[in-house]
Write a protein that holds these residues in place. Structure first.
Motif, short mmCIF file in Angstrom:
data_model
loop_
_atom_site.label_atom_id
_atom_site.label_comp_id
_atom_site.label_asym_id
_atom_site.label_seq_id
_atom_site.Cartn_x
_atom_site.Cartn_y
_atom_site.Cartn_z
N ALA A 56 -63.39 -2.93 37.54
CA ALA A 56 -63.10 -4.11 36.73
C ALA A 56 -61.86 -3.94 35.84
CB ALA A 56 -64.31 -4.46 35.86
N ASN A 57 -61.31 -2.74 35.78
CA ASN A 57 -60.17 -2.43 34.90
C ASN A 57 -60.47 -2.78 33.45
OD1 ASN A 57 -58.50 -1.25 36.84
ND2 ASN A 57 -57.81 -3.26 37.53
N THR A 58 -61.58 -2.24 32.97
CA THR A 58 -62.00 -2.41 31.59
C THR A 58 -62.29 -1.06 30.97
OG1 THR A 58 -64.31 -2.66 32.23
CG2 THR A 58 -63.02 -4.69 31.99
N ALA A 59 -62.15 -1.00 29.66
CA ALA A 59 -62.48 0.21 28.91
C ALA A 59 -62.62 -0.15 27.45
CB ALA A 59 -61.40 1.27 29.09
N GLY A 102 -48.40 -0.96 29.87
CA GLY A 102 -49.78 -1.46 29.89
C GLY A 102 -50.57 -0.92 28.72
N ASN A 103 -51.59 -1.67 28.32
CA ASN A 103 -52.44 -1.21 27.21
C ASN A 103 -53.69 -0.50 27.70
OD1 ASN A 103 -53.95 -3.38 28.08
ND2 ASN A 103 -53.52 -4.66 26.30
N LEU A 104 -53.82 -0.39 29.01
CA LEU A 104 -54.93 0.33 29.63
C LEU A 104 -54.40 1.01 30.87
CD1 LEU A 104 -57.97 0.93 29.65
CD2 LEU A 104 -58.32 -1.25 30.79
N ILE A 105 -54.41 2.34 30.87
CA ILE A 105 -53.87 3.09 32.02
C ILE A 105 -54.90 4.08 32.53
CG2 ILE A 105 -51.46 2.87 31.34
CD1 ILE A 105 -51.69 5.79 30.29
N CYS A 106 -54.82 4.34 33.82
CA CYS A 106 -55.69 5.33 34.44
C CYS A 106 -54.90 6.00 35.56
CB CYS A 106 -56.94 4.66 35.01
SG CYS A 106 -58.09 5.81 35.79
N TYR A 107 -54.76 7.30 35.44
CA TYR A 107 -54.09 8.08 36.47
C TYR A 107 -55.05 9.12 37.01
CZ TYR A 107 -49.86 6.26 34.24
OH TYR A 107 -48.91 5.44 33.70
N TYR A 108 -55.06 9.26 38.32
CA TYR A 108 -55.81 10.34 38.97
C TYR A 108 -54.88 10.86 40.06
CZ TYR A 108 -59.77 12.85 41.03
OH TYR A 108 -60.61 13.83 41.51
N ILE A 109 -54.15 11.91 39.75
CA ILE A 109 -53.06 12.39 40.58
C ILE A 109 -53.52 13.59 41.41
CG2 ILE A 109 -50.71 13.32 40.52
CD1 ILE A 109 -50.46 11.81 37.78
N ASP A 110 -53.23 13.53 42.70
CA ASP A 110 -53.55 14.62 43.63
C ASP A 110 -55.03 15.01 43.63
OD1 ASP A 110 -50.88 14.76 44.38
OD2 ASP A 110 -50.41 16.25 42.84
N GLY A 111 -55.89 14.09 43.22
CA GLY A 111 -57.32 14.39 43.21
C GLY A 111 -57.71 15.46 42.22
N LYS A 112 -56.84 15.76 41.25
CA LYS A 112 -57.16 16.83 40.30
C LYS A 112 -56.88 16.49 38.84
CE LYS A 112 -56.65 20.66 43.43
NZ LYS A 112 -57.29 21.91 43.27
N ASP A 113 -55.82 15.75 38.56
CA ASP A 113 -55.43 15.48 37.18
C ASP A 113 -55.72 14.03 36.82
OD1 ASP A 113 -54.51 18.09 36.88
OD2 ASP A 113 -52.50 17.57 37.54
N THR A 132 -56.09 11.04 33.66
CA THR A 132 -55.81 10.59 32.29
C THR A 132 -56.23 9.13 32.16
OG1 THR A 132 -53.91 12.07 32.09
CG2 THR A 132 -54.04 10.25 30.53
N LEU A 133 -56.98 8.86 31.11
CA LEU A 133 -57.34 7.50 30.73
C LEU A 133 -56.70 7.23 29.38
CD1 LEU A 133 -59.11 4.88 31.10
CD2 LEU A 133 -60.81 6.05 29.69
N GLY A 134 -55.96 6.14 29.26
CA GLY A 134 -55.35 5.77 28.00
C GLY A 134 -55.71 4.34 27.63
N ILE A 135 -56.19 4.17 26.40
CA ILE A 135 -56.52 2.85 25.87
C ILE A 135 -55.65 2.65 24.63
CG2 ILE A 135 -58.34 1.32 25.03
CD1 ILE A 135 -60.37 3.37 26.19
N ARG A 136 -54.83 1.60 24.63
CA ARG A 136 -53.93 1.35 23.50
C ARG A 136 -54.28 0.04 22.82
NH1 ARG A 136 -48.69 2.47 26.84
NH2 ARG A 136 -48.94 4.68 27.15
N ARG A 153 -52.57 2.35 18.04
CA ARG A 153 -53.58 3.41 18.14
C ARG A 153 -53.90 3.63 19.61
NH1 ARG A 153 -58.56 2.06 14.81
NH2 ARG A 153 -58.53 0.24 16.13
N THR A 154 -54.10 4.88 19.97
CA THR A 154 -54.33 5.23 21.37
C THR A 154 -55.50 6.21 21.48
OG1 THR A 154 -51.95 5.04 21.79
CG2 THR A 154 -53.26 6.16 23.47
N ILE A 155 -56.36 5.96 22.44
CA ILE A 155 -57.41 6.90 22.84
C ILE A 155 -56.96 7.49 24.16
CG2 ILE A 155 -59.78 7.12 23.72
CD1 ILE A 155 -59.87 6.66 20.78
N LEU A 156 -57.00 8.82 24.28
CA LEU A 156 -56.65 9.50 25.53
C LEU A 156 -57.78 10.44 25.93
CD1 LEU A 156 -52.96 10.43 24.71
CD2 LEU A 156 -53.71 8.84 26.49
N ILE A 157 -58.18 10.35 27.17
CA ILE A 157 -59.12 11.29 27.77
C ILE A 157 -58.36 11.96 28.90
CG2 ILE A 157 -61.31 11.58 29.01
CD1 ILE A 157 -61.68 10.59 26.15
#
Length: 184
Positions: free
Chosen positions: A39-42, A60-71, A73-77, A89-93
């Motif tokens: 749903a592209n929500t967080a 974007g104010n909502l990003i999600c990267y899953y690179i090479d099946g290993k790295d 990052t979730l970012g909420i701005r 303000r940003t939350i990063l996982i």
């Protein structure tokens, strides 16, 4: 007399109406539901207040990267104008060097940021440590991150998180009830 009776009936009727618009919404009810559909929500609670993607960012104010099946990052701005100034303000996982698709349902500790690690960060106005606007988890002030759903073929990741983060002044931010449902 008819006018008085009509006035009393009208007053009574209006006083009996249920006005749900006047009820405050609980902060947790402002968060998106915990779905697993891409749903592209967080969102999450930061010190008990709803934190959601808000404002315009070229990346974007909502990003999600899953690179090479290993790295991962979730970012909420969130951008808020206060007193004529913009506060971002940003939350990063982050999770580095971990095959998340092999670990659905596993709880990972959020600790220090670095290679082969998982961490949580809360950043005010894009600063870095040791600025007091930069809060991060570490080996003592921790949290948890969990992938609840992963569909590799459809590129969907869903999960939950919570963490405490500390800044250079020793102040702690509590991030709770975090959830995301993203395409990557």
């Amino acid at each position: 007399m008819k006018k008085l009776l009509l006035l009393l009936i009208t007053t009574f009727t209006l006083s009996c109406c249920n006005n749900d618009d006047d009820k405050p919404i609980a902060e947790i009810d402002k968060l998106p539901p915990a779905t697993q559909t891409g749903a592209n929500t967080a969102g999450c609670l930061v010190n008990g207040v709803a934190f959601l993607p808000k404002g315009y960012f070229t990346t974007g104010n909502l990003i999600c990267y899953y690179i090479d099946g290993k790295d991962f990052t979730l970012g909420i701005r969130e951008s808020i104008i206060q007193g004529g100034n913009e506060n971002i303000r940003t939350i990063l996982i982050s999770s580095f060097n971990q095959n998340l698709h092999d670990n659905v349902g596993i709880i990972f500790p959020l600790k220090d940021y670095g290679a082969n690690s998982k961490s949580g960060e809360y950043v005010i106005n894009a600063v870095a440590s040791p600025d007091p606007g930069y809060y991060s988890s570490n080996s003592i002030v921790t949290g948890e991150f969990k992938i609840t759903y992963h569909n590799y073929n459809s590129a969907i990741l869903s999960g939950t998180f919570w963490f405490d983060a500390i800044n250079s002044n020793g102040e702690i931010v509590k991030v709770r009830e975090g959830r995301f449902d993203m395409h990557y």
